[in-house]
Enzyme design. Structure first.
Site, PDB file in Angstrom:
ATOM      1  N   GLU A  78       0.846  -1.192   0.000  1.00 21.15           N
ATOM      2  CA  GLU A  78       0.000   0.000   0.000  1.00 21.15           C
ATOM      3  C   GLU A  78       0.877   1.237   0.000  1.00 21.15           C
ATOM      4  O   GLU A  78       1.724   1.414   0.883  1.00 21.15           O
ATOM      5  CB  GLU A  78      -0.945   0.045   1.201  1.00 21.15           C
ATOM      6  CG  GLU A  78      -1.862   1.266   1.123  1.00 21.15           C
ATOM      7  CD  GLU A  78      -2.826   1.423   2.288  1.00 21.15           C
ATOM      8  OE1 GLU A  78      -3.758   2.243   2.164  1.00 21.15           O
ATOM      9  OE2 GLU A  78      -2.641   0.754   3.334  1.00 21.15           O
ATOM     10  N   GLU A 103       4.987   4.971   3.339  1.00 23.69           N
ATOM     11  CA  GLU A 103       4.465   6.256   3.811  1.00 23.69           C
ATOM     12  C   GLU A 103       5.639   7.184   4.085  1.00 23.69           C
ATOM     13  O   GLU A 103       6.727   6.729   4.445  1.00 23.69           O
ATOM     14  CB  GLU A 103       3.637   6.026   5.080  1.00 23.69           C
ATOM     15  CG  GLU A 103       3.043   7.264   5.727  1.00 23.69           C
ATOM     16  CD  GLU A 103       2.190   8.073   4.776  1.00 23.69           C
ATOM     17  OE1 GLU A 103       2.644   9.184   4.408  1.00 23.69           O
ATOM     18  OE2 GLU A 103       1.112   7.597   4.379  1.00 23.69           O
ATOM     19  N   ASN A 130      10.015   7.806  -0.361  1.00 21.66           N
ATOM     20  CA  ASN A 130       9.295   8.292  -1.528  1.00 21.66           C
ATOM     21  C   ASN A 130       8.871   7.095  -2.380  1.00 21.66           C
ATOM     22  O   ASN A 130       9.710   6.313  -2.842  1.00 21.66           O
ATOM     23  CB  ASN A 130      10.221   9.226  -2.317  1.00 21.66           C
ATOM     24  CG  ASN A 130       9.570   9.810  -3.541  1.00 21.66           C
ATOM     25  OD1 ASN A 130       8.365  10.051  -3.581  1.00 21.66           O
ATOM     26  ND2 ASN A 130      10.379  10.056  -4.566  1.00 21.66           N
ATOM     27  N   ASP A 153      -3.069  12.178  -2.371  1.00 27.05           N
ATOM     28  CA  ASP A 153      -3.318  13.616  -2.443  1.00 27.05           C
ATOM     29  C   ASP A 153      -3.711  14.009  -3.864  1.00 27.05           C
ATOM     30  O   ASP A 153      -2.961  13.767  -4.813  1.00 27.05           O
ATOM     31  CB  ASP A 153      -2.054  14.378  -2.023  1.00 27.05           C
ATOM     32  CG  ASP A 153      -2.338  15.831  -1.683  1.00 27.05           C
ATOM     33  OD1 ASP A 153      -3.197  16.445  -2.346  1.00 27.05           O
ATOM     34  OD2 ASP A 153      -1.684  16.366  -0.774  1.00 27.05           O
ATOM     35  N   LYS A 157      -5.277  22.031  -7.003  1.00 28.07           N
ATOM     36  CA  LYS A 157      -5.014  23.310  -7.672  1.00 28.07           C
ATOM     37  C   LYS A 157      -4.239  23.062  -8.963  1.00 28.07           C
ATOM     38  O   LYS A 157      -3.342  22.214  -9.011  1.00 28.07           O
ATOM     39  CB  LYS A 157      -4.213  24.233  -6.747  1.00 28.07           C
ATOM     40  CG  LYS A 157      -4.985  24.669  -5.510  1.00 28.07           C
ATOM     41  CD  LYS A 157      -4.171  25.618  -4.650  1.00 28.07           C
ATOM     42  CE  LYS A 157      -4.965  26.045  -3.413  1.00 28.07           C
ATOM     43  NZ  LYS A 157      -4.170  26.943  -2.529  1.00 28.07           N
ATOM     44  N   ASP A 189     -11.660  10.276  -4.054  1.00 29.86           N
ATOM     45  CA  ASP A 189     -12.939  10.976  -3.958  1.00 29.86           C
ATOM     46  C   ASP A 189     -12.912  12.287  -4.750  1.00 29.86           C
ATOM     47  O   ASP A 189     -13.794  13.113  -4.602  1.00 29.86           O
ATOM     48  CB  ASP A 189     -13.293  11.260  -2.489  1.00 29.86           C
ATOM     49  CG  ASP A 189     -12.302  12.192  -1.821  1.00 29.86           C
ATOM     50  OD1 ASP A 189     -11.174  12.342  -2.332  1.00 29.86           O
ATOM     51  OD2 ASP A 189     -12.642  12.789  -0.768  1.00 29.86           O
ATOM     52  N   THR A 225     -12.149   4.327   5.855  1.00 27.97           N
ATOM     53  CA  THR A 225     -11.221   5.158   6.617  1.00 27.97           C
ATOM     54  C   THR A 225     -11.747   6.591   6.717  1.00 27.97           C
ATOM     55  O   THR A 225     -12.752   6.950   6.096  1.00 27.97           O
ATOM     56  CB  THR A 225      -9.845   5.183   5.939  1.00 27.97           C
ATOM     57  OG1 THR A 225      -9.973   5.799   4.645  1.00 27.97           O
ATOM     58  CG2 THR A 225      -9.279   3.777   5.783  1.00 27.97           C
ATOM     59  N   PHE A 227     -10.531   9.244   5.428  1.00 31.17           N
ATOM     60  CA  PHE A 227     -10.505   9.919   4.142  1.00 31.17           C
ATOM     61  C   PHE A 227     -11.779   9.623   3.344  1.00 31.17           C
ATOM     62  O   PHE A 227     -12.367  10.522   2.742  1.00 31.17           O
ATOM     63  CB  PHE A 227      -9.282   9.489   3.333  1.00 31.17           C
ATOM     64  CG  PHE A 227      -8.032  10.211   3.696  1.00 31.17           C
ATOM     65  CD1 PHE A 227      -7.091   9.625   4.531  1.00 31.17           C
ATOM     66  CD2 PHE A 227      -7.785  11.477   3.223  1.00 31.17           C
ATOM     67  CE1 PHE A 227      -5.926  10.291   4.889  1.00 31.17           C
ATOM     68  CE2 PHE A 227      -6.627  12.158   3.563  1.00 31.17           C
ATOM     69  CZ  PHE A 227      -5.698  11.563   4.404  1.00 31.17           C
ATOM     70  N   GLU A 228     -12.177   8.359   3.335  1.00 32.17           N
ATOM     71  CA  GLU A 228     -13.371   7.997   2.576  1.00 32.17           C
ATOM     72  C   GLU A 228     -14.619   8.600   3.219  1.00 32.17           C
ATOM     73  O   GLU A 228     -15.504   9.110   2.519  1.00 32.17           O
ATOM     74  CB  GLU A 228     -13.491   6.484   2.471  1.00 32.17           C
ATOM     75  CG  GLU A 228     -14.571   6.040   1.517  1.00 32.17           C
ATOM     76  CD  GLU A 228     -14.448   4.586   1.108  1.00 32.17           C
ATOM     77  OE1 GLU A 228     -15.298   4.125   0.315  1.00 32.17           O
ATOM     78  OE2 GLU A 228     -13.508   3.906   1.569  1.00 32.17           O
TER      79      GLU A 228
END
Length: 251
Positions: A78, A103, A130, A153, A157, A189, A225, A227-228
């Protein structure tokens, strides 16, 4: 212009040819997170040989998953594991499968260690680095059964969209590590990002869509989670995509 892991103050050296898909945060870990990192890191954290940047991976610093886990088993990776809710739950549910969380935020990795330890999860390891460099340098070719990227992310913008992880440059790295038949699972999303993901992967060599219609059904292996939930609360559609690694030779 090349970029480092560090916030851009205008005077840092620049080590990378491409912008990274994250902005480093300098916030301190809590006392509990510090203890988790110090006490549990020797088991869960994968040592990484660095290049010049703080979160880089040195070319040639490849690891052997069977050595990391002490066995040969299916491997799920992941990218952007955050606080670790999804991957800890998955690892607890599937003890015969190995899991690797990638992460860049140490506090999230420390929280993941705490939750994994409390749940008795031993089939999980963590990498602080990374992600593109993990795929390019750290993992062996054709070593991964599934690659998960959930709610990365969106950099919504216009001036920041170049930082999005899912890009034409990313697809060959994902293809490199996935086994033939392996799955790249994506979720977001953010509709504009979902469309970009679909466009990128539809054109990507070595991949075929693993769904019919416009979008894949929600991946049942993904736990709900924050975020969702946040996206749903704001009225956003959650978009899933899945692409299967073909046996095409990309060399």
């Amino acid at each position: 212009m090349p970029e480092t892991d560090e916030p851009d103050t205008g005077d840092e050296p620049r080590y990378r040819e491409r912008p990274v898909s994250f902005a480093r945060r300098s916030g301190r870990m809590s006392d509990g997170q510090e203890r988790a990192w110090n006490q549990l890191g020797s088991f869960y954290a994968v040592p990484v040989e660095r290049d010049q940047a703080v979160l880089s991976v040195r070319p040639g610093a490849q690891v052997d998953p069977a050595t990391l886990f002490g066995r040969s088993a299916p491997l799920i990776v992941e990218i952007g594991s955050g606080q670790g809710h999804a991957i800890v739950a998955a690892a607890e549910t599937a003890p015969a499968t190995d899991f690797l969380a990638v992460e860049v935020f140490r506090a999230g990795l420390a929280r993941t260690m705490l939750d994994a330890d409390r749940a008795g999860v031993r089939n999980l390891r963590l990498v602080e680095a990374n992600a593109p460099e993990v795929l390019e340098h750290l993992l062996p070719p054709a070593s991964v059964d599934e690659l998960w990227i959930f709610f990365s992310d969106p950099w919504h913008k216009n001036r920041h969209t170049k930082r999005r992880l899912i890009s034409p440059d990313f697809a060959p790295l994902a293809a490199r590590v996935l086994k033939p038949g392996g799955a790249l699972r994506l979720a977001t999303d953010w509709q504009d990002y979902a469309l970009q993901m679909r466009e990128v992967m539809s054109d990507a060599a070595g991949f075929a869509a693993g769904f019919d219609g416009a979008w894949a059904p929600r991946f049942e292996g993904r736990v709900m989670t924050a975020f969702e939930r946040k996206g749903i609360a704001k009225g956003r559609d959650i978009r899933d995509l899945v692409y299967l690694r073909t046996d095409d030779d990309l060399r």
